[in-house]
Design an enzyme around this catalytic site. Structure first.
Site, PDB file in Angstrom:
ATOM      1  N   LYS A  71       0.810  -1.233   0.138  1.00  0.00           N
ATOM      2  CA  LYS A  71      -0.009  -0.014  -0.012  1.00  0.00           C
ATOM      3  C   LYS A  71       0.779   1.278   0.126  1.00  0.00           C
ATOM      4  O   LYS A  71       0.626   2.138  -0.680  1.00  0.00           O
ATOM      5  CB  LYS A  71      -1.064  -0.147   1.022  1.00  0.00           C
ATOM      6  CG  LYS A  71      -1.985  -1.077   1.087  1.00  0.00           C
ATOM      7  CD  LYS A  71      -2.979  -1.110   2.325  1.00  0.00           C
ATOM      8  CE  LYS A  71      -2.500  -1.395   3.594  1.00  0.00           C
ATOM      9  NZ  LYS A  71      -2.142  -2.707   3.745  1.00  0.00           N
ATOM     10  N   SER A 532     -12.621 -25.559  14.664  1.00  0.00           N
ATOM     11  CA  SER A 532     -12.238 -26.629  13.350  1.00  0.00           C
ATOM     12  C   SER A 532     -12.047 -28.120  14.263  1.00  0.00           C
ATOM     13  O   SER A 532     -11.712 -28.925  13.853  1.00  0.00           O
ATOM     14  CB  SER A 532     -11.177 -26.241  12.584  1.00  0.00           C
ATOM     15  OG  SER A 532      -9.892 -26.377  13.792  1.00  0.00           O
ATOM     16  N   LYS A 575      -1.341 -27.457  10.521  1.00  0.00           N
ATOM     17  CA  LYS A 575      -1.702 -28.637  11.310  1.00  0.00           C
ATOM     18  C   LYS A 575      -1.136 -29.853  11.045  1.00  0.00           C
ATOM     19  O   LYS A 575      -0.478 -30.611  11.960  1.00  0.00           O
ATOM     20  CB  LYS A 575      -3.515 -28.577  11.201  1.00  0.00           C
ATOM     21  CG  LYS A 575      -4.011 -27.216  11.800  1.00  0.00           C
ATOM     22  CD  LYS A 575      -5.617 -27.568  11.621  1.00  0.00           C
ATOM     23  CE  LYS A 575      -6.577 -26.481  12.184  1.00  0.00           C
ATOM     24  NZ  LYS A 575      -7.543 -26.544  11.740  1.00  0.00           N
TER      25      LYS A 575
END
Ligand code: ADP
Length: 650
Positions: A71, A532, A575
């Protein structure tokens, strides 16, 4: 059930090596770095076009997106496209009629310094003239005294003459007119050289005074020692950005009053400077309006929209553009080349680090794939990736290597782990020490769940093995079974059990209102996310209900729908890495996440990855082979079959 091994991903990784070797370069030294800053910004084509257009038309821009995606780079590159306008120098002059309202005048760029110089020379000349005439007068008086003393033969006259001269000297030296002349010299607020580019001013995090200008406090204020008001006036960033670009990141953190003032400045294109702190002597001073004709580039993440002053946002929308930055780009030929260019740029910018060889380039591309978190994409969170380039470079420099290799990048990854990852590592060590998960054998009601730590802000999530234990007891109040969940994720667990109770009932055929279910998350840490975990919870509960043991060499992750489908989750790669680091043999992940797995060198080929589409798939893998399991599945198929029939006949 689909059982895949990991070869497809493996092949893709080799493919990167092959791709890099085809580039026909040995090191990044051979890669050209574009001169124009605009062309150094990669992967933000849409935003780039908008920025260019906005610059040419002098429009304001709001850039929304993740940190470190370019940006401020884009904002800075705007100055190359702004229409050629004359830059101006801004000077502050004293106001004789009203000292508390200093005058403001503008001059063509480069003139400001000249003018101040002229005033200084003039003041100096006046001062010299004055002291010369002073000396002349004093000598004349003394001389006159001596002459009169001789003529009148009264020597005491000399004494009176000297006294008169001294008196006159004191009187004239303290003459206020003298000080007024010194303080006629204007003060430069903004100045340029004749060939300067339009200014780029980064005002991120600036306080009101720095943003809007200020008048310094004067401790003396009177009695001949005061500093004239116009000399205490300080330009703000809005004035320094006159005819250029004013960049403010995290625009939502700007105080509402300041956003309001900024809005006024944008509308009027000029803004008076006054003292910002109420109690200071500066607060009495207010200059004439000071020009501030800037293009505003405001930036922030998506939260910024919520806290932004609505009027300011509407001003930008009405008179400019809003752009959403990309956080990833397609993993194709062209974009990989851009990534190589990016590495070369970062090296050029740093100046100290040696060039990257092809093996190092391969590692960076793979890391970009991995951090994108989606297959077929490359991350554009390039500030963080640039950090990795620099750390790898520093390691090479420390080794006195004149080239950075893949090994250095791998070491850098280890070194530049985010704090969350370091906590996760430590947690894993502790867990191993106390054996909170088995990692081998089998157990009823116990599942190796997987969670991620760390904020979504970081592209580098950290995984952790999170054991979940379920126990089933007859309900204390028959027909009114309860779910008890302990550990930090209690509420999520309850919700997950409620969500999956229909599935559990369907699959096990048991009515869970006749039992109490106890769920424990073992050793959860602050920052662990649990949404999850529902597949793991359901598996643990079913194992406990049916008394069928679970294979403890397996870890799993997945979200469960009320219909028993396994839904995708975030952070699968992290994970899986956690499961590998914990020494587990297999990992069950949602089938729909299979494409998101991008393992690095150190983790490849070390675990069997089993995709699952339904809870049935999960149970089939996780439950240990036994007559009970066979019975269970037979029964499952029967009930499912019946359900199907029931549905079709309905
Ligand atoms: P933001 O303003 O979005 O937080 P910056 O523009 O300040 O990010 O980027 C920080 C650094 O990261 C840059 O100096 C550059 O090295 C690198 N970078 C970020 N985005 C890009 C990009 N799109 N192209 C090239 N380099 C980038």
């Amino acid at each position: 059930l689909i059982r895949l091994n990991y070869h497809n991903v493996e092949n893709q990784v080799d493919e990167v090596e092959e791709w890099v070797s085809k580039l026909g370069i040995k090191t990044t030294k051979e890669v050209e770095v574009p001169k124009l800053l605009f062309n150094q910004v990669i992967g933000q084509e849409t935003a780039g076009e908008v920025i260019k257009k906005a610059a040419m038309q002098k429009r304001h821009v709001l850039l929304i997106g993740d940190p470190g995606t370019g940006k401020s780079m884009l904002a800075q590159s705007m100055v190359d496209f702004l229409p050629k306008e004359e830059l101006e120098d801004i000077l502050c002059f004293p106001n004789m009629e009203d000292p508390n309202k200093p005058k403001i005048k503008t001059f063509p760029a480069g003139k400001g310094k000249e003018i101040v110089k002229q005033y200084q020379i003039k003041a100096e000349r006046d001062r010299k003239d004055r002291s010369r005439s002073l000396l002349f007068i004093i000598f004349s008086i003394i001389l006159l005294g001596i002459v009169m003393a001789v003529v009148l033969r009264s020597y005491s006259i000399i004494f009176f003459a000297i006294l008169a001269a001294a008196f006159l000297y004191v009187l004239l030296a303290m003459n206020p007119v003298a000080r007024v002349e010194r303080s006629m010299v204007p003060k430069i607020l903004v100045s340029h050289n004749t060939n300067d580019k339009p200014p780029f001013i980064d005002s991120t995090g600036a306080h009101s005074g720095a943003l809007l200008g200020d008048v310094r406090h004067d401790p003396f204020q009177s009695g001949g020692l005061e500093t004239p008001a116009h000399e205490r006036v300080e330009a703000g960033n809005i004035h320094k950005a006159d005819k250029g670009v004013l960049f403010i990141d995290e625009i939502n953190l700007l105080r509402p009053e300041d956003q309001q003032a900024l809005l006024t400045a944008m509308q009027e294109k000029k803004y008076s400077i006054s003292g910002q702190s109420e109690r200071s002597a500066g607060a009495m001073v207010q200059t004439e309006p000071v020009p501030c004709d800037f293009v505003l580039v405001a930036a922030g993440n998506i939260d910024a929209l919520r806290n932004m002053h609505p009027a300011l946002r509407s001003r930008i929308r009405g008179y400019g553009y809003e752009v959403f930055m990309n956080d990833a780009m397609d993993d194709n030929d062209e974009n990989r080349k851009k990534l190589v260019q990016f590495i070369a740029q970062e090296i050029a910018k740093d100046k100290k680090i040696p060039p990257f060889d092809t093996s190092a380039i391969v590692e960076i591309i793979k890391e970009a794939q991995k951090r994108a978190g989606r297959k077929g994409k490359l991350t554009l969170r390039l500030r963080e990736l640039g950090g990795l380039v620099r750390v790898a470079g520093d390691i090479a420099v420390a080794e006195k290597a004149d080239i950075v290799t893949g090994r250095h990048v791998t070491m850098a990854k280890e070194l530049s782990k985010p704090v969350e990852q370091q906590i996760a590592d430590r947690a894993i060590e502790v867990k191993k020490l106390y054996n909170t998960f088995l990692g081998e054998g089998e157990a009823v009601g116990k599942v190796n769940g997987l969670a991620v730590m760390g904020s979504q802000e970081l592209s580098d999530l950290s995984g952790i093995v999170m054991p979940i234990v379920a126990e089933v007891t007859p309900a204390q109040h028959k027909g009114n079974g309860m779910v008890y969940a302990t550990g930090k994720l209690g509420d999520i667990a309850k919700e997950a059990v409620e969500n999956v109770s229909a599935v559990i009932k369907k699959i096990s055929g048991k009515n869970i209102s006749d039992v109490d279910i106890h769920i424990q998350f073992v050793g959860t840490y602050e920052g662990v996310e649990g949404d999850s975990a529902s597949v793991s919870i359901a598996t643990a509960v079913i194992s406990a209900l049916e008394r069928i043991p679970i294979d403890q060499t397996i870890a799993m992750t997945g979200s469960l729908s009320v219909r028993g489908e396994v839904l995708p989750v975030g952070g699968v790669t992290a994970k899986i890495e956690a499961a590998i680091d914990a020494g587990l043999k297999k990992v069950v992940i949602p089938l729909s996440n299979l494409n998101d797995v991008i393992l690095d060198e150190a983790h490849r080929n070390r675990i069997e990855i089993i995709p699952a589409a339904t809870i049935e798939d999960v149970l089939n893998v996780a439950l240990v082979k036994s007559p009970e399991k066979d019975d269970f599945f037979k029964q499952l198929h029967d009930t499912l079959g019946e359900n199907e029939k029931a549905i079709t006949t309905q």
